[in-house]
Design a protein around this motif. Structure first.
Motif, PDB file in Angstrom:
ATOM      1  N   ARG A  32       0.717  -1.281  -0.033  1.00  0.00           N
ATOM      2  CA  ARG A  32       0.078   0.006   0.033  1.00  0.00           C
ATOM      3  C   ARG A  32       1.009   1.210  -0.064  1.00  0.00           C
ATOM      4  O   ARG A  32       1.939   1.254   0.509  1.00  0.00           O
ATOM      5  CB  ARG A  32      -0.847   0.097   1.274  1.00  0.00           C
ATOM      6  CG  ARG A  32      -1.906  -1.095   1.167  1.00  0.00           C
ATOM      7  CD  ARG A  32      -3.020  -0.479   2.134  1.00  0.00           C
ATOM      8  NE  ARG A  32      -4.309  -1.604   1.668  1.00  0.00           N
ATOM      9  CZ  ARG A  32      -4.854  -1.369   0.648  1.00  0.00           C
ATOM     10  NH1 ARG A  32      -5.083  -0.358   0.013  1.00  0.00           N
ATOM     11  NH2 ARG A  32      -5.952  -2.176   0.562  1.00  0.00           N
ATOM     12  N   GLY A  33       0.182   2.404  -0.531  1.00  0.00           N
ATOM     13  CA  GLY A  33       0.702   3.640  -0.369  1.00  0.00           C
ATOM     14  C   GLY A  33       2.294   4.020  -1.115  1.00  0.00           C
ATOM     15  O   GLY A  33       2.345   3.368  -2.181  1.00  0.00           O
ATOM     16  N   GLU A  34       2.990   4.850  -0.508  1.00  0.00           N
ATOM     17  CA  GLU A  34       3.877   5.340  -0.975  1.00  0.00           C
ATOM     18  C   GLU A  34       5.070   4.299  -1.585  1.00  0.00           C
ATOM     19  O   GLU A  34       5.589   4.370  -2.576  1.00  0.00           O
ATOM     20  CB  GLU A  34       4.569   6.423  -0.076  1.00  0.00           C
ATOM     21  CG  GLU A  34       5.885   7.243  -0.552  1.00  0.00           C
ATOM     22  CD  GLU A  34       4.976   8.553  -1.513  1.00  0.00           C
ATOM     23  OE1 GLU A  34       5.442   9.294  -1.910  1.00  0.00           O
ATOM     24  OE2 GLU A  34       3.843   8.438  -1.274  1.00  0.00           O
ATOM     25  N   ALA A  35       5.269   3.429  -0.416  1.00  0.00           N
ATOM     26  CA  ALA A  35       6.327   2.166  -0.788  1.00  0.00           C
ATOM     27  C   ALA A  35       6.050   1.687  -2.245  1.00  0.00           C
ATOM     28  O   ALA A  35       6.905   1.319  -2.757  1.00  0.00           O
ATOM     29  CB  ALA A  35       6.377   1.418   0.403  1.00  0.00           C
ATOM     30  N   ARG A  36       4.786   1.240  -2.505  1.00  0.00           N
ATOM     31  CA  ARG A  36       4.198   0.607  -3.717  1.00  0.00           C
ATOM     32  C   ARG A  36       5.100   1.576  -4.845  1.00  0.00           C
ATOM     33  O   ARG A  36       5.447   1.026  -5.834  1.00  0.00           O
ATOM     34  CB  ARG A  36       2.751   0.271  -3.746  1.00  0.00           C
ATOM     35  CG  ARG A  36       2.414  -0.295  -4.891  1.00  0.00           C
ATOM     36  CD  ARG A  36       1.089  -0.321  -5.314  1.00  0.00           C
ATOM     37  NE  ARG A  36       0.768   1.248  -5.537  1.00  0.00           N
ATOM     38  CZ  ARG A  36      -0.435   1.468  -5.214  1.00  0.00           C
ATOM     39  NH1 ARG A  36      -1.479   0.845  -4.426  1.00  0.00           N
ATOM     40  NH2 ARG A  36      -0.785   2.886  -5.290  1.00  0.00           N
ATOM     41  N   ARG A  37       4.474   2.776  -4.621  1.00  0.00           N
ATOM     42  CA  ARG A  37       4.742   3.649  -5.825  1.00  0.00           C
ATOM     43  C   ARG A  37       6.415   3.683  -5.923  1.00  0.00           C
ATOM     44  O   ARG A  37       6.574   3.372  -7.298  1.00  0.00           O
ATOM     45  CB  ARG A  37       4.219   4.962  -5.464  1.00  0.00           C
ATOM     46  CG  ARG A  37       4.359   5.909  -6.794  1.00  0.00           C
ATOM     47  CD  ARG A  37       3.569   7.201  -6.882  1.00  0.00           C
ATOM     48  NE  ARG A  37       3.187   7.860  -5.533  1.00  0.00           N
ATOM     49  CZ  ARG A  37       2.301   8.109  -5.187  1.00  0.00           C
ATOM     50  NH1 ARG A  37       1.187   7.793  -5.782  1.00  0.00           N
ATOM     51  NH2 ARG A  37       2.081   8.837  -3.868  1.00  0.00           N
ATOM     52  N   LYS A 122     -11.910  13.482 -13.361  1.00  0.00           N
ATOM     53  CA  LYS A 122     -11.865  12.307 -12.729  1.00  0.00           C
ATOM     54  C   LYS A 122     -10.744  11.413 -13.427  1.00  0.00           C
ATOM     55  O   LYS A 122     -10.285  10.577 -12.888  1.00  0.00           O
ATOM     56  CB  LYS A 122     -13.059  11.836 -12.650  1.00  0.00           C
ATOM     57  CG  LYS A 122     -13.131  10.585 -11.814  1.00  0.00           C
ATOM     58  CD  LYS A 122     -14.581  10.031 -11.320  1.00  0.00           C
ATOM     59  CE  LYS A 122     -14.486   8.825 -10.576  1.00  0.00           C
ATOM     60  NZ  LYS A 122     -14.591   7.598 -11.409  1.00  0.00           N
ATOM     61  N   GLU A 123     -10.932  11.478 -14.764  1.00  0.00           N
ATOM     62  CA  GLU A 123     -10.113  10.580 -15.725  1.00  0.00           C
ATOM     63  C   GLU A 123      -8.481  11.020 -15.452  1.00  0.00           C
ATOM     64  O   GLU A 123      -7.718  10.177 -15.721  1.00  0.00           O
ATOM     65  CB  GLU A 123     -10.241  10.996 -17.153  1.00  0.00           C
ATOM     66  CG  GLU A 123      -9.808  12.099 -17.826  1.00  0.00           C
ATOM     67  CD  GLU A 123     -10.319  12.493 -19.112  1.00  0.00           C
ATOM     68  OE1 GLU A 123      -9.775  12.428 -20.142  1.00  0.00           O
ATOM     69  OE2 GLU A 123     -11.758  12.616 -19.244  1.00  0.00           O
ATOM     70  N   ASP A 124      -8.048  11.964 -14.506  1.00  0.00           N
ATOM     71  CA  ASP A 124      -6.793  12.233 -14.437  1.00  0.00           C
ATOM     72  C   ASP A 124      -6.435  12.021 -12.835  1.00  0.00           C
ATOM     73  O   ASP A 124      -5.510  12.551 -12.385  1.00  0.00           O
ATOM     74  CB  ASP A 124      -6.419  13.551 -14.879  1.00  0.00           C
ATOM     75  CG  ASP A 124      -6.299  13.654 -16.315  1.00  0.00           C
ATOM     76  OD1 ASP A 124      -5.553  13.018 -16.860  1.00  0.00           O
ATOM     77  OD2 ASP A 124      -7.202  14.593 -16.913  1.00  0.00           O
ATOM     78  N   LEU A 125      -7.252  11.210 -12.262  1.00  0.00           N
ATOM     79  CA  LEU A 125      -7.037  10.834 -10.595  1.00  0.00           C
ATOM     80  C   LEU A 125      -5.849  10.117 -10.781  1.00  0.00           C
ATOM     81  O   LEU A 125      -5.354   9.510 -11.908  1.00  0.00           O
ATOM     82  CB  LEU A 125      -8.163   9.932 -10.221  1.00  0.00           C
ATOM     83  CG  LEU A 125      -9.431  10.521  -9.778  1.00  0.00           C
ATOM     84  CD1 LEU A 125     -10.420   9.807  -9.225  1.00  0.00           C
ATOM     85  CD2 LEU A 125      -8.882  11.448  -8.422  1.00  0.00           C
ATOM     86  N   GLN A 126      -4.896  10.082  -9.654  1.00  0.00           N
ATOM     87  CA  GLN A 126      -3.866   9.273  -9.360  1.00  0.00           C
ATOM     88  C   GLN A 126      -4.130   7.739  -9.617  1.00  0.00           C
ATOM     89  O   GLN A 126      -5.375   7.369  -9.626  1.00  0.00           O
ATOM     90  CB  GLN A 126      -3.417   9.372  -8.259  1.00  0.00           C
ATOM     91  CG  GLN A 126      -2.814  10.775  -7.849  1.00  0.00           C
ATOM     92  CD  GLN A 126      -4.284  11.709  -7.261  1.00  0.00           C
ATOM     93  OE1 GLN A 126      -5.150  11.140  -6.774  1.00  0.00           O
ATOM     94  NE2 GLN A 126      -4.108  12.923  -7.733  1.00  0.00           N
ATOM     95  N   ASP A 127      -3.228   7.084  -9.909  1.00  0.00           N
ATOM     96  CA  ASP A 127      -3.086   5.668 -10.342  1.00  0.00           C
ATOM     97  C   ASP A 127      -3.299   5.128  -8.882  1.00  0.00           C
ATOM     98  O   ASP A 127      -2.261   4.494  -8.567  1.00  0.00           O
ATOM     99  CB  ASP A 127      -2.097   5.501 -11.257  1.00  0.00           C
ATOM    100  CG  ASP A 127      -2.251   3.936 -11.392  1.00  0.00           C
ATOM    101  OD1 ASP A 127      -3.264   3.272 -11.474  1.00  0.00           O
ATOM    102  OD2 ASP A 127      -1.023   3.402 -11.604  1.00  0.00           O
ATOM    103  N   GLU A 128      -4.380   4.976  -8.394  1.00  0.00           N
ATOM    104  CA  GLU A 128      -4.456   4.588  -6.902  1.00  0.00           C
ATOM    105  C   GLU A 128      -4.167   3.015  -6.561  1.00  0.00           C
ATOM    106  O   GLU A 128      -3.739   2.778  -5.532  1.00  0.00           O
ATOM    107  CB  GLU A 128      -5.941   4.949  -6.219  1.00  0.00           C
ATOM    108  CG  GLU A 128      -5.990   6.307  -6.025  1.00  0.00           C
ATOM    109  CD  GLU A 128      -7.520   6.659  -5.739  1.00  0.00           C
ATOM    110  OE1 GLU A 128      -8.366   5.756  -5.786  1.00  0.00           O
ATOM    111  OE2 GLU A 128      -7.849   7.957  -5.458  1.00  0.00           O
ATOM    112  N   THR A 129      -4.494   2.079  -7.643  1.00  0.00           N
ATOM    113  CA  THR A 129      -4.174   0.975  -7.487  1.00  0.00           C
ATOM    114  C   THR A 129      -2.905   0.228  -8.062  1.00  0.00           C
ATOM    115  O   THR A 129      -2.447  -0.531  -7.650  1.00  0.00           O
ATOM    116  CB  THR A 129      -5.299  -0.021  -8.220  1.00  0.00           C
ATOM    117  OG1 THR A 129      -5.308   0.505  -9.497  1.00  0.00           O
ATOM    118  CG2 THR A 129      -6.661   0.086  -7.622  1.00  0.00           C
ATOM    119  N   GLY A 130      -2.222   1.263  -8.582  1.00  0.00           N
ATOM    120  CA  GLY A 130      -0.801   1.046  -9.034  1.00  0.00           C
ATOM    121  C   GLY A 130      -0.981   0.048 -10.160  1.00  0.00           C
ATOM    122  O   GLY A 130       0.131  -0.768 -10.400  1.00  0.00           O
TER     123      GLY A 130
END
Lengths: 513, 152
Positions: A32-37, A122-130
């Protein structure tokens, strides 16, 4: 030649590196979160570097020792699966390495938004699921696999992986429009590859072979071969977006997140074009009726004008760029008409010009979509009437647009100039002068539709508010890629030398120049 | 390829194409699945011959394999089936999402609502509109609802 380049195992790297990266990035989605990115970014960048290095190694190998063939598992051609790299394959690998590498760097910034940060659209939301990195890496692996595949059935498999991952990338934003665009693209892509598969089955039924080189030797002008040629051309025209089969293109390119649009417009359309090029000249080279090339040629000519006229009527940057892609894709299809002209010595000019435009257009169009992404990221929309004077706030992005436009218009020193000049001289040299008029008209129309954005963007008026600053890495990558496309015209000699390795036409005076 | 398998492929392909041209999304998907199955049958019939099991080392004449069934056709058909299955699954997911967001399976209604979306994009939920004052002077905003929002 250094001994490290003699090892043909290098041919596996462009496929295996992104494939491994895709798997790792997919597993990392569990964190989850920053580590995944951070982890995914590191994996993606490492893969981009690996593809670039292996493409360079293959370049040295192919230009030093001619086309290379690699037998997977040591099984020979009739039974086993082969990889094959000639000048065209390596050229395409280099194209993906450059544009894909830039796209990866751009994605670092594009998807860097913190969770909860305000995004206007909305189409430029962050890639929340990676999901971006696994999909993009699968896409990259499938493209590289396509460029290296030596048999018709593996081309089909890579084509399907390409369609699957591209459709998923389109819908990454998760909006309503993105889902209908992605659904439409997936259906089009499936129908296109099914048409290709039917063509392959016809070829296999007629000659009992799948290896492209074996098929090329065996193919003779008989009705099943013509049917196969028609089916494969139809399927690939559908997937590449040749007029009048481009209907899916504007929606797909517009509703994808801009980092994905850049990759889709720059590379994905080109991959199916490569497949058509490969099959048309390697398999059907001797057996296609010469007039057959006129059909894609004429459709391409119509696409150049139609796409440009439609681009002029758009009010959003991304739809403008998408219709501009329809127009530029038309140029690529001109080469089918030009190589079968009256003067065979011009064939390499036409073929090389078309292929060179693939690289030039990929760089320029990807850069421009990236610049459009920066605008959306900063201002929240890309509607041209509301972007007057945006140059004051986003100078680098508008400059990227202008510099990329130089390649679109085909002004000298740009890669677009080299490519369009070759297409122009080939059309005059083969006595098909009417195509040269289309080449010129397309360039003028390109100038007109690009000014539709640049003109309002450059005036001094109170302008839209920038509500969040895009990371420097986004605008920087776009600008560097655009500048690169402008200097492509000066670097054409080594690239044409590479293209002449294993080319379907004798390069004549062109190759070494 | 014998006549029967050719007819079967033709009928399935024809039905698939017919369904593909319908307005209802479910029918379109069934059409696509039918066409992909027709393609698999077409591959099988392109290399259909009966013979000994193609297990290496071959009993007959080495790699040329006289009297041995063609294994490649089966391998291709299997691969094409799996790919077709994966694609059908993904298309169904997409269609479900489209249905969930648009509330309809009718392609023309979806196209209509797409058109509306494209026109109203950024207008419905764009708090920044009032920050662009020169918009109104050009007379571009003749939409009354929009102007009230701009005044607010």
């Amino acid at each position: 030649m250094a001994s490290v380049f003699e090892n043909t195992n290098w041919m596996l790297a462009p496929i295996l590196v992104p494939l491994a990266a895709a798997t790792v990035a997919f597993l990392l989605m569990g964190i989850r979160g920053e580590a995944r990115r951070n982890a995914q970014n590191a994996v993606g960048l490492a893969a981009a570097l690996g593809v670039a290095l292996s493409a360079l190694a293959l370049w040295a190998m192919v230009s030093g020792g001619g086309p290379v063939r690699y037998e997977l598992g040591g099984w020979e051609a009739p039974l086993g699966i082969n990889l094959y790299a000639d000048g065209l394959s390596v050229f395409m690998l280099i194209t993906t390495a450059i544009v894909g590498g830039a796209g990866s760097v751009y994605a670092l910034g594009y998807f860097s938004g913190r969770e909860g940060e305000d995004a206007r659209r909305k189409e430029d939301l962050q890639d929340e699921t990676g999901s971006f990195w696994p999909l993009w890496m699968f896409l990259w692996a499938s493209m590289n696999g396509m460029f290296l595949a030596a048999d018709a059935f593996n081309l089909y498999i890579t084509l399907e992986i390409l369609g699957l991952s591209a459709a998923a990338l389109i819908t990454l934003g998760g909006t309503r429009m993105a889902f209908s665009a992605g659904m439409r693209y997936l259906m089009v892509s499936l129908l296109g590859s099914l048409a290709y598969l039917l063509g392959v089955a016809l070829l296999y039924g007629s000659f009992g072979a799948l290896d492209l080189a074996t098929l090329g030797e065996a193919a003779s002008p008989i009705p099943p071969v013509w049917a196969a040629l028609a089916l494969i051309s139809l399927g690939m025209a559908l997937k590449t977006g040749l007029f009048p089969l481009h209907f899916w293109m504007p929606a797909a390119y517009t509703s994808a997140p801009s980092a994905a649009s850049a990759i889709l417009a720059g590379l994905v359309g080109k991959a199916s074009f490569y497949l058509l090029l490969r099959v048309w000249f390697d398999v059907f080279g001797g057996s296609a009726p010469p007039a057959a090339g006129q059909i894609p040629g004429v459709l391409g000519a119509v696409a150049i004008v139609w796409g440009a006229v439609m681009a002029m009527r758009q009010t959003r940057i991304k739809t403008l760029l998408a219709y501009s892609s329809v127009s530029q894709m038309g140029y690529l299809f001109l080469l089918f008409a030009l190589v079968s002209g009256a003067a065979p010595e011009r064939s390499f000019e036409a073929w090389g010009g078309g292929v060179y435009l693939v690289l030039a257009h990929a760089c320029a169009k990807a850069a421009m979509f990236m610049a459009a992404g920066v605008v959306i990221y900063s201002v929240g929309h890309d509607e041209i009437p509301r972007l007057r004077g945006i140059f004051q706030k986003l100078p680098i992005s508008v400059a990227t647009f202008a510099v990329g436009g130089i390649t679109m218009m085909g002004l000298p020193t740009s890669g677009g100039f080299t490519a369009k000049y070759l297409l122009f001289t080939a059309s005059v040299g083969t006595g098909q002068w009417w195509y040269s008029l289309v080449v010129l008209a397309g360039s003028i129309l390109a100038a007109l539709y690009l000014l539709r954005f640049l003109n309002p963007a450059l005036i001094q008026v109170p302008t839209a508010k920038v509500y969040r600053d895009a990371p420097q890495i986004m605008s920087g990558t776009a600008f560097v890629l655009a500048v690169f496309s402008v200097f492509l015209g000066l670097m054409s000699a080594p690239l044409f030398e590479l293209l002449s390795v294993g080319a379907p036409f004798p390069s004549g005076t062109m190759g070494g120049s | 390829m014998n006549l029967l398998s050719a007819l079967v492929v033709a009928v399935i392909f024809g039905s698939g194409t017919f369904l593909l041209l319908q307005r209802d999304l479910t029918r379109v998907v069934v059409g696509i699945i039918l066409i992909s199955n027709a393609a698999v049958l077409f591959i099988i019939s392109s290399g259909l011959l009966r013979g000994a099991a193609p297990i290496y080392p071959l009993e007959g004449g080495g790699l040329s394999g006289e009297g041995v069934a063609d294994p490649l056709v089966q391998a291709m058909a299997l691969t094409a089936l799996i790919i077709g299955f994966a694609l059908a699954a993904l298309i169904l997911v997409f269609i479900y999402r489209v249905y969930a967001s648009q509330g309809t399976m009718d392609l023309e209604e979806i196209a209509d609502s797409e058109m509306r979306d494209a026109q109203s994009l950024d207008r419905a939920d764009d708090p920044e509109r009032e920050e662009v004052p020169e918009e109104k002077q050009d007379g571009e905003t003749d939409d009354p609802e929009e102007e009230t929002r701009a005044r607010r």
